[in-house]
Write an enzyme that holds these catalytic residues in place. Structure first.
Site, mmCIF file in Angstrom:
data_model
loop_
_atom_site.group_PDB
_atom_site.id
_atom_site.type_symbol
_atom_site.label_atom_id
_atom_site.label_comp_id
_atom_site.label_asym_id
_atom_site.label_seq_id
_atom_site.Cartn_x
_atom_site.Cartn_y
_atom_site.Cartn_z
ATOM 1 N N HIS A 1 0.818 -1.219 0.000
ATOM 2 C CA HIS A 1 0.000 0.000 0.000
ATOM 3 C C HIS A 1 0.851 1.268 0.000
ATOM 4 C CE1 HIS A 1 -3.428 -2.661 1.587
ATOM 5 N NE2 HIS A 1 -3.613 -2.405 0.324
ATOM 6 N N ASP B 1 -5.079 -0.341 -8.415
ATOM 7 C CA ASP B 1 -4.762 -1.321 -7.370
ATOM 8 C C ASP B 1 -5.710 -2.499 -7.587
ATOM 9 O OD1 ASP B 1 -4.365 -2.758 -5.076
ATOM 10 O OD2 ASP B 1 -4.923 -1.147 -3.695
HETATM 11 N N1 SAM Z 1 -3.091 -5.810 -3.549
HETATM 12 C C1 SAM Z 1 -3.838 -6.694 -4.320
HETATM 13 C C2 SAM Z 1 -3.078 -7.557 -5.277
HETATM 14 O O1 SAM Z 1 -2.221 -7.089 -6.045
HETATM 15 O O2 SAM Z 1 -3.306 -8.753 -5.243
HETATM 16 C C3 SAM Z 1 -5.007 -6.035 -4.915
HETATM 17 C C4 SAM Z 1 -6.001 -5.786 -3.833
HETATM 18 S S1 SAM Z 1 -7.556 -5.123 -4.199
HETATM 19 C C5 SAM Z 1 -8.474 -6.116 -3.115
HETATM 20 C C6 SAM Z 1 -7.968 -5.594 -5.841
HETATM 21 C C7 SAM Z 1 -9.406 -5.228 -6.190
HETATM 22 O O3 SAM Z 1 -9.549 -4.927 -7.566
HETATM 23 C C8 SAM Z 1 -10.426 -6.324 -5.900
HETATM 24 O O4 SAM Z 1 -11.168 -5.980 -4.773
HETATM 25 C C9 SAM Z 1 -11.285 -6.381 -7.178
HETATM 26 O O5 SAM Z 1 -12.657 -6.507 -6.909
HETATM 27 C C10 SAM Z 1 -10.936 -5.043 -7.816
HETATM 28 N N2 SAM Z 1 -11.194 -4.985 -9.261
HETATM 29 C C11 SAM Z 1 -10.901 -5.927 -10.200
HETATM 30 N N3 SAM Z 1 -11.336 -5.515 -11.403
HETATM 31 C C12 SAM Z 1 -11.904 -4.287 -11.236
HETATM 32 C C13 SAM Z 1 -12.542 -3.352 -12.123
HETATM 33 N N4 SAM Z 1 -12.676 -3.606 -13.428
HETATM 34 N N5 SAM Z 1 -12.995 -2.190 -11.594
HETATM 35 C C14 SAM Z 1 -12.876 -1.919 -10.265
HETATM 36 N N6 SAM Z 1 -12.291 -2.769 -9.394
HETATM 37 C C15 SAM Z 1 -11.813 -3.931 -9.864
#
Ligand code: SAM
Length: 289
Positions: A71, A165
């Site tokens: 982060h 992210d």
């Molecule tokens: N630090 C993490 C990693 O690299 O593994 C990422 C953490 S964060 C929880 C990733 C988030 O991206 C997930 O909660 C997922 O739902 C979100 N996500 C994936 N595709 C997305 C999209 N098209 N728009 C918005 N959020 C998205």
């Protein structure tokens, strides 16, 4: 369940990473939660040594113990490179840890988190309350919609910093790693704006990093740099983010501002920022730098 040398039974969460033919595991006390959302499966574990663990589609997302590495490096290098990022948009990041780091910067007037899956944030509030400590900051706005669509609909030149992210480039996140998405970001950024995106492991995803950098340049970003940092719970334990800047270079950052920052960090410092920018020879060669 795995048998220990002493014969006592232990339970381990393990993540198999087919691409690198490797696997890592964490010893767990219990699985606290599991659900299938319209977008993905989410599990929460209580581990013996790493605090709580969030897993999405079988892949480790955050643990209480090590999430600060990721982060902090997804936010502070970009924020100390930009002269004054007033409007920041985070795509994904539903655990809210990046949002918390971004809001440590006084110059930020608005931080919008655009997460596709509301359940990620609701579970983070329950199991990682420390990451959600700034969710009620008046500068924070939490939206639960697709980041690809959101970015395509933004006014031109309305954002200073976009932080992607996201999960790995499969499922809902696939469209966050291509030239069309970068073109939307380019359009939405102000002239000195910056895009930063998690770009996976330098050891096993070098082809992805190269493709991302090429797509960012195709979208007319003037400067592109990849930063490296440790991330023990992701495949290979070594991770990266890639930064792209619209109409300015990425050779410097605000060293004095970073040194005199008025908030705590556990990994980020002027020295770790500089270290993250140093690419080893195999990467320089592969990326043509
Ligand atoms: N630090 C993490 C990693 O690299 O593994 C990422 C953490 S964060 C929880 C990733 C988030 O991206 C997930 O909660 C997922 O739902 C979100 N996500 C994936 N595709 C997305 C999209 N098209 N728009 C918005 N959020 C998205």
């Amino acid at each position: 369940m795995t048998a220990t040398p002493t014969g006592a039974a232990e339970t381990w969460f393990s993540e198999q990473h087919a691409r690198s033919g490797s696997s890592f595991g964490l010893r767990v006390n219990a699985r606290l939660h599991a659900e299938q959302t319209p977008f993905q499966t989410i599990e929460i574990y209580d581990t013996t040594d790493w605090g709580k663990l969030m897993v999405i589609d079988g892949c480790t997302m955050v643990s209480t113990r090590d999430n600060f590495l990721y982060h902090e490096m997804m936010s502070h290098p970009a924020l100390f490179t930009h002269a004054r990022a007033k409007r920041v948009v985070i795509i994904g990041g539903g655990d809210c840890g990046t949002l918390r780091e971004v809001l440590k910067h006084e110059e930020v007037e608005q931080a919008v988190q655009v997460e596709i899956d509301e359940r990620v944030t609701r579970l983070a509030e329950q199991y990682f309350p420390e990451l959600c400590a700034s969710n009620h900051d008046p500068r924070a706005q939490l939206l639960f919609i697709d980041g690809i669509k959101y970015m395509a609909e933004q006014d031109p030149e309305s954002i200073d910093l976009i932080i992607v992210d996201s999960t790995d480039p499969v499922g809902p996140a696939e469209g966050l790693f291509n030239a069309a998405f970068y073109a939307s970001c380019f359009r939405a950024l102000r002239p000195s704006g910056i895009l930063v995106q998690q770009s996976e492991s330098p050891l096993v995803h070098l082809d992805l990093i190269k493709a991302m950098r090429t797509s960012m340049r195709m979208a007319h970003f003037q400067a592109v740099r990849t930063l490296l940092f440790p991330q023990p719970l992701y495949p290979t334990g070594w991770w990266s983010c890639t930064m792209a800047r619209k109409n300015a270079d990425l050779s410097d950052f605000r060293e004095r501002g970073a040194a005199q920052r008025q908030f705590d960090t556990r990994y980020y410092s002027v020295e770790t920022h500089k270290a993250a920018l140093a690419l080893p020879p195999f990467m320089r060669e592969a990326l043509g730098e």
